[in-house]
Design a protein around this motif. Structure first.
Motif, short mmCIF file in Angstrom:
data_model
loop_
_atom_site.label_atom_id
_atom_site.label_comp_id
_atom_site.label_asym_id
_atom_site.label_seq_id
_atom_site.Cartn_x
_atom_site.Cartn_y
_atom_site.Cartn_z
N ALA A 24 26.42 41.77 43.15
CA ALA A 24 26.89 42.46 44.37
C ALA A 24 27.62 41.48 45.27
CB ALA A 24 25.70 43.09 45.10
N ARG A 25 27.09 40.25 45.40
CA ARG A 25 27.76 39.24 46.24
C ARG A 25 29.15 38.93 45.70
NH1 ARG A 25 22.77 36.65 45.63
NH2 ARG A 25 21.39 37.25 47.33
N PHE A 26 29.24 38.75 44.39
CA PHE A 26 30.53 38.44 43.77
C PHE A 26 31.56 39.54 44.07
CE2 PHE A 26 33.49 38.91 40.23
CZ PHE A 26 33.96 37.63 40.04
N PHE A 27 31.18 40.79 43.80
CA PHE A 27 32.12 41.91 44.03
C PHE A 27 32.46 42.05 45.51
CE2 PHE A 27 30.03 43.81 40.05
CZ PHE A 27 31.04 43.36 39.21
N MET A 28 31.45 41.85 46.37
CA MET A 28 31.67 42.01 47.81
C MET A 28 32.61 40.94 48.37
SD MET A 28 29.99 44.64 49.05
CE MET A 28 29.87 44.21 50.77
N VAL A 29 32.45 39.70 47.89
CA VAL A 29 33.32 38.61 48.39
C VAL A 29 34.77 38.95 48.08
CG1 VAL A 29 33.98 36.19 48.02
CG2 VAL A 29 31.57 36.79 48.37
N GLN A 30 35.01 39.44 46.85
CA GLN A 30 36.39 39.78 46.46
C GLN A 30 36.90 40.99 47.25
OE1 GLN A 30 36.92 39.93 42.20
NE2 GLN A 30 36.73 37.71 42.10
N LEU A 31 36.04 41.99 47.40
CA LEU A 31 36.43 43.19 48.16
C LEU A 31 36.76 42.82 49.61
CD1 LEU A 31 36.59 46.22 48.92
CD2 LEU A 31 34.09 46.26 49.00
N MET A 32 35.93 41.95 50.19
CA MET A 32 36.18 41.60 51.59
C MET A 32 37.42 40.73 51.75
SD MET A 32 32.56 41.48 53.44
CE MET A 32 31.87 40.29 52.37
N ASN B 126 37.44 53.49 43.54
CA ASN B 126 38.75 52.90 43.83
C ASN B 126 38.72 51.38 43.71
OD1 ASN B 126 40.09 55.29 44.20
ND2 ASN B 126 39.76 55.35 46.42
N LEU B 127 37.62 50.84 43.23
CA LEU B 127 37.55 49.39 42.99
C LEU B 127 37.61 49.18 41.49
CD1 LEU B 127 34.71 48.38 45.51
CD2 LEU B 127 37.19 48.49 45.90
N PHE B 128 38.80 48.78 41.03
CA PHE B 128 39.01 48.60 39.60
C PHE B 128 38.65 47.18 39.20
CE2 PHE B 128 41.95 51.97 40.98
CZ PHE B 128 41.48 53.00 40.18
N MET C 56 36.74 40.67 35.03
CA MET C 56 35.74 41.24 35.96
C MET C 56 36.07 40.97 37.43
SD MET C 56 33.79 42.55 33.74
CE MET C 56 32.26 43.08 34.44
N ASN C 57 37.35 40.72 37.71
CA ASN C 57 37.73 40.59 39.11
C ASN C 57 38.03 41.97 39.69
OD1 ASN C 57 37.73 37.67 39.40
ND2 ASN C 57 39.42 37.76 37.91
N VAL C 58 37.65 42.13 40.96
CA VAL C 58 37.87 43.40 41.65
C VAL C 58 39.34 43.55 42.02
CG1 VAL C 58 37.37 44.68 43.78
CG2 VAL C 58 35.54 43.45 42.62
#
Ligand code: ADP
Length: 335
Positions: A158-166, A186-188, A193-195
């Motif tokens: 979750a941290r990994f995906f959130m850092v990229q999303l933010m 909408n997060l591909f 595995m990068n957002v």
């Protein structure tokens, strides 16, 4: 409050993944096997179907060079123009109600955004029947597809995906863009595995400082309270922050915080800020505390993206440098 047809359609759907159009009587014919622009300069072979959204179908296409892309196809006859509307009252709403206007806004906004965590917009062209948008191909589906397989994610993921999303969200906001439809669907994901944030179909550009948006839009589970209940005041960038809070909750719990079967009950829960953390999920206190802070009903009191990233959840927890592709089906071991 009048809402755009696309928004109304979305508002009827309680679940977050994009669903096929519900009001289309006939499925539009498939685009040609070889898609060309009017001048014949662009030639793309259609090689597969990727998915369908509110008013577009998305295909995998191949360029002459062999490069693969996603191609979003919007059938011109399905676009509702201003003239076709009779029930809309005010000119401003009327203008925003046109699918054509919305498509124009999507293209105008998406084409200038360049960030490693935003689906790259390549070009836009038309033939007699359709408008086409070519986009960076995200062959690994969305975080929604992955959540369905995994049921929920570990906190390091979750941290990994959130850092990229933010990172993507900060970039959008500094370029005056509010996405307004951030959600797992909408997060591909790219092959590593990068957002990649996609679907700018509801995005808005803030052209004057302090400007507030009034159109009600978003996807029920992810919609911020001020969009629904403070229509006089309007909304701004903080609606994306709210969605980020909903996304974090959904990643670690496995379902959105305000989820119920009836859309009106979702809205009621959003209004009452009524959600809880299921005890059996063992969500860390850091994650719970951060989610509670982000899901602050008053947008002016909601933390900034900088404050979120400085929270103990990120600072004191493991943020993996990458996620193995095996994570599509099973939780990775980060030891
Ligand atoms: P709409 O704007 O009509 O809602 P979306 O942008 O959500 O359409 O796209 C619909 C579906 O097409 C998505 O759910 C996804 O399955 C697929 N899709 C969209 N963009 C891409 C892409 N860049 N790469 C791969 N698949 C995509």
């Amino acid at each position: 409050v009048p809402a755009k047809p696309q928004e109304k359609e979305k508002a009827k759907q309680p679940s977050s993944p994009p669903l096929p159009r519900q009001n289309a009587k006939i499925t539009p014919p498939s685009p040609p096997r070889v898609i060309c622009d009017k001048s014949g300069q662009i030639q793309l072979s259609r090689v597969g179907f990727l998915g369908e959204g509110g008013f577009a179908r998305v295909y995998e296409v191949k360029e002459f060079s062999g490069a693969r892309l996603a191609c979003k196809v919007i059938t011109k006859s399905s676009l509702k123009t201003k003239k076709a509307k009779t029930k809309v009252r005010r000119e401003v709403v009327n203008r925003h109600s046109s699918d054509l206007f919305q498509l124009y806004a999507e293209i105008k906004i998406h084409r200038f955004l360049e960030h490693p965590n935003i689906v790259r917009f390549q070009e836009c062209f038309e033939d007699n029947d359709n408008v086409y948008m070519t986009l960076e191909l995200c062959p690994s589906g969305s975080l929604m597809d992955m959540l369905r397989r995994r049921r929920r994610f570990t906190e390091p993921e979750a941290r990994f995906f959130m850092v990229q999303l933010m990172g993507a969200c900060h970039y959008m906001h500094t370029h005056q863009v509010i996405h307004r439809d951030l959600k797992l669907g909408n997060l591909f994901l790219d092959a590593n595995m990068n957002v990649k944030v996609g679907d700018f179909g509801l995005a808005a550009l803030i052209e004057n400082p302090g400007e507030r948006k009034k159109t009600i839009c978003g996807t029920p589970n992810y919609i911020a309270p001020e969009v629904l209940f403070d229509t006089a005041n309007g909304h701004s960038f903080e609606v994306d922050t709210w969605s980020i809070g909903v996304i974090l909750y959904t990643l670690v719990v496995g379902r959105p915080p305000f989820q119920t079967s009836e859309v009106k009950d979702i809205y009621k829960r959003i209004r009452d800020n009524a959600y809880d953390f299921p005890a059996e999920r063992a969500i860390s206190t850091g994650a719970q505390n951060l989610i509670q802070q982000i899901l602050t009903p008053d947008p002016s009191l909601r933390p900034s993206l900088h404050e979120i990233i400085d929270h103990a959840f990120f600072v004191s927890g493991l943020v993996p440098s990458y996620i193995p592709t095996s994570a599509h089906d099973a939780p990775p071991d980060f030891r």
